[in-house]
Design a protein around this motif. Structure first.
Motif, PDB file in Angstrom:
ATOM      1  N   ALA A 266       0.761  -1.418  -0.210  1.00 51.44           N
ATOM      2  CA  ALA A 266      -0.280   0.094  -0.316  1.00 51.44           C
ATOM      3  C   ALA A 266       0.714   1.141  -0.166  1.00 51.44           C
ATOM      4  O   ALA A 266       1.611   1.230   0.644  1.00 51.44           O
ATOM      5  CB  ALA A 266      -0.821  -0.113   1.441  1.00 51.44           C
ATOM      6  N   THR A 267       0.513   1.998  -0.998  1.00 50.10           N
ATOM      7  CA  THR A 267       1.221   3.485  -1.383  1.00 50.10           C
ATOM      8  C   THR A 267       0.986   4.614  -0.974  1.00 50.10           C
ATOM      9  O   THR A 267       0.704   5.979  -0.942  1.00 50.10           O
ATOM     10  CB  THR A 267       2.208   3.525  -2.400  1.00 50.10           C
ATOM     11  N   ALA A 268      -0.643   4.401  -0.764  1.00 50.76           N
ATOM     12  CA  ALA A 268      -1.195   5.601  -1.323  1.00 50.76           C
ATOM     13  C   ALA A 268      -1.068   6.464   0.412  1.00 50.76           C
ATOM     14  O   ALA A 268      -1.928   8.051   0.224  1.00 50.76           O
ATOM     15  CB  ALA A 268      -2.930   5.405  -0.488  1.00 50.76           C
ATOM     16  N   HIS A 269      -0.462   6.658   1.602  1.00 49.52           N
ATOM     17  CA  HIS A 269      -0.374   6.961   2.942  1.00 49.52           C
ATOM     18  C   HIS A 269       1.617   7.598   2.437  1.00 49.52           C
ATOM     19  O   HIS A 269       1.767   8.540   3.134  1.00 49.52           O
ATOM     20  CB  HIS A 269       0.032   6.446   3.771  1.00 49.52           C
ATOM     21  N   LEU A 270       1.743   7.455   1.726  1.00 47.21           N
ATOM     22  CA  LEU A 270       2.921   7.713   1.038  1.00 47.21           C
ATOM     23  C   LEU A 270       3.272   8.485   0.249  1.00 47.21           C
ATOM     24  O   LEU A 270       2.422   8.485  -0.974  1.00 47.21           O
ATOM     25  CB  LEU A 270       4.240   6.536   0.326  1.00 47.21           C
ATOM     26  N   THR A 271       4.249   9.561   0.138  1.00 46.03           N
ATOM     27  CA  THR A 271       4.368  10.614  -0.991  1.00 46.03           C
ATOM     28  C   THR A 271       5.737  11.428  -1.393  1.00 46.03           C
ATOM     29  O   THR A 271       6.675  11.143  -0.319  1.00 46.03           O
ATOM     30  CB  THR A 271       3.273  12.294  -0.713  1.00 46.03           C
ATOM     31  N   PHE A 272       6.064  11.719  -2.872  1.00 37.81           N
ATOM     32  CA  PHE A 272       7.536  12.388  -2.800  1.00 37.81           C
ATOM     33  C   PHE A 272       7.635  13.916  -2.303  1.00 37.81           C
ATOM     34  O   PHE A 272       6.390  14.168  -2.727  1.00 37.81           O
ATOM     35  CB  PHE A 272       7.900  11.669  -4.619  1.00 37.81           C
ATOM     36  N   THR A 273       8.373  13.572  -1.447  1.00 43.76           N
ATOM     37  CA  THR A 273       8.571  15.486  -1.762  1.00 43.76           C
ATOM     38  C   THR A 273      10.375  15.356  -1.656  1.00 43.76           C
ATOM     39  O   THR A 273      10.648  14.550  -1.933  1.00 43.76           O
ATOM     40  CB  THR A 273       8.283  16.206  -0.527  1.00 43.76           C
ATOM     41  N   ARG A 274      10.800  17.004  -1.794  1.00 42.30           N
ATOM     42  CA  ARG A 274      12.225  17.512  -1.936  1.00 42.30           C
ATOM     43  C   ARG A 274      13.187  17.188  -0.973  1.00 42.30           C
ATOM     44  O   ARG A 274      12.300  17.279   0.136  1.00 42.30           O
ATOM     45  CB  ARG A 274      12.556  19.240  -3.155  1.00 42.30           C
ATOM     46  N   TRP A 275      13.922  16.491  -1.371  1.00 43.67           N
ATOM     47  CA  TRP A 275      14.773  16.460   0.205  1.00 43.67           C
ATOM     48  C   TRP A 275      15.434  17.511   0.335  1.00 43.67           C
ATOM     49  O   TRP A 275      15.638  18.404   1.863  1.00 43.67           O
ATOM     50  CB  TRP A 275      16.033  14.890  -0.409  1.00 43.67           C
ATOM     51  N   ASP A 276      16.125  18.334  -0.302  1.00 45.42           N
ATOM     52  CA  ASP A 276      16.718  20.074   0.202  1.00 45.42           C
ATOM     53  C   ASP A 276      15.734  20.468  -0.778  1.00 45.42           C
ATOM     54  O   ASP A 276      15.558  20.818  -2.059  1.00 45.42           O
ATOM     55  CB  ASP A 276      18.186  19.627  -1.072  1.00 45.42           C
ATOM     56  N   PRO A 277      14.977  21.410   0.328  1.00 39.87           N
ATOM     57  CA  PRO A 277      14.358  22.269  -0.406  1.00 39.87           C
ATOM     58  C   PRO A 277      14.946  23.621  -1.565  1.00 39.87           C
ATOM     59  O   PRO A 277      14.471  24.018  -2.104  1.00 39.87           O
ATOM     60  CB  PRO A 277      13.967  23.009   0.418  1.00 39.87           C
ATOM     61  N   SER A 278      16.356  23.725  -1.532  1.00 41.06           N
ATOM     62  CA  SER A 278      16.252  24.775  -2.386  1.00 41.06           C
ATOM     63  C   SER A 278      17.231  23.589  -3.785  1.00 41.06           C
ATOM     64  O   SER A 278      17.586  24.331  -4.682  1.00 41.06           O
ATOM     65  CB  SER A 278      17.928  25.487  -1.791  1.00 41.06           C
ATOM     66  N   LYS A 279      16.908  22.491  -3.944  1.00 41.33           N
ATOM     67  CA  LYS A 279      17.120  22.179  -4.855  1.00 41.33           C
ATOM     68  C   LYS A 279      16.209  21.786  -6.073  1.00 41.33           C
ATOM     69  O   LYS A 279      15.004  21.212  -5.107  1.00 41.33           O
ATOM     70  CB  LYS A 279      17.805  20.805  -5.379  1.00 41.33           C
TER      71      LYS A 279
END
Length: 185
Positions: free
Chosen positions: A121-134
């Motif tokens: 199940a992956t519905a509770h997961l999301t991708f986000t930027r690790w380093d917000p400046s990149k």
């Protein structure tokens, strides 16, 4: 009820019918794999062999992961033009890199016998930027639960995280470095 003549079911003429064929190279292959495992274990933890579980995810799960990333980028930056990954890269990240687990989960509980063929199940997961400046490229995306991603996006830089959770930062950056090597070099 007649079962017929077993010789009618032979694949190769004059070959044993009631005996399962044996692949003669299997014992040698197993021995080589066992020897490699032992040698890596003796060489130390940096050479340790880790199993590579295969998980099955559906095309819809990959599409939704990409959609959630694009939605987060639009909500945070007003546009999703900075998303530098396509569906194939999202599939690679979700399945091969993060294995359907949040990056903050150090133990990644795998059921006994591995998780070959298991749906995750992956519905509770999301991708986000690790380093917000990149930018949001494959080598800067981390898989987190939605609440963890919301919390992570509040950070202006990674410095507070480096002080509070150095083991997490080291683990994630090692994974992202591997992604960089596999995709870009």
């Amino acid at each position: 009820m007649e079962s017929g003549n077993p010789l009618d079911y032979q694949i190769v003429p004059n070959f044993r019918v009631r005996t399962i064929p044996v692949l003669g190279t299997t014992p040698a292959l197993f021995g080589m794999a066992a020897a490699g495992f032992v040698l890596c274990a003796l060489a130390g933890p940096e050479h340790e062999v880790h199993g590579e579980p295969i998980i099955r995810l559906t095309a819809l799960q990959y599409e939704r992961a990409l959609q959630r990333l694009q939605e987060r980028e639009r909500a945070r930056f007003g546009t999703d033009e900075g998303v530098g990954v396509d569906l194939d890269e999202v599939a690679y990240l979700l399945r091969e890199v993060w294995r359907g687990f949040s990056a903050t989960d150090p133990h990644r509980v795998v059921p006994p016998g591995g998780d070959k063929g298991l749906m995750r199940a992956t519905a509770h997961l999301t991708f986000t930027r690790w380093d917000p400046s990149k930018p949001a490229t494959a080598d800067n995306l981390v898989l987190l639960s939605t609440s963890e991603a919301d919390e992570h996006e509040q950070l202006a830089s990674l410095e507070p995280l480096r002080r509070e959770r150095p083991e997490l930062v080291a683990r994630v950056e090692a994974v992202l470095d591997r992604v960089r090597r596999e995709l870009y070099y």
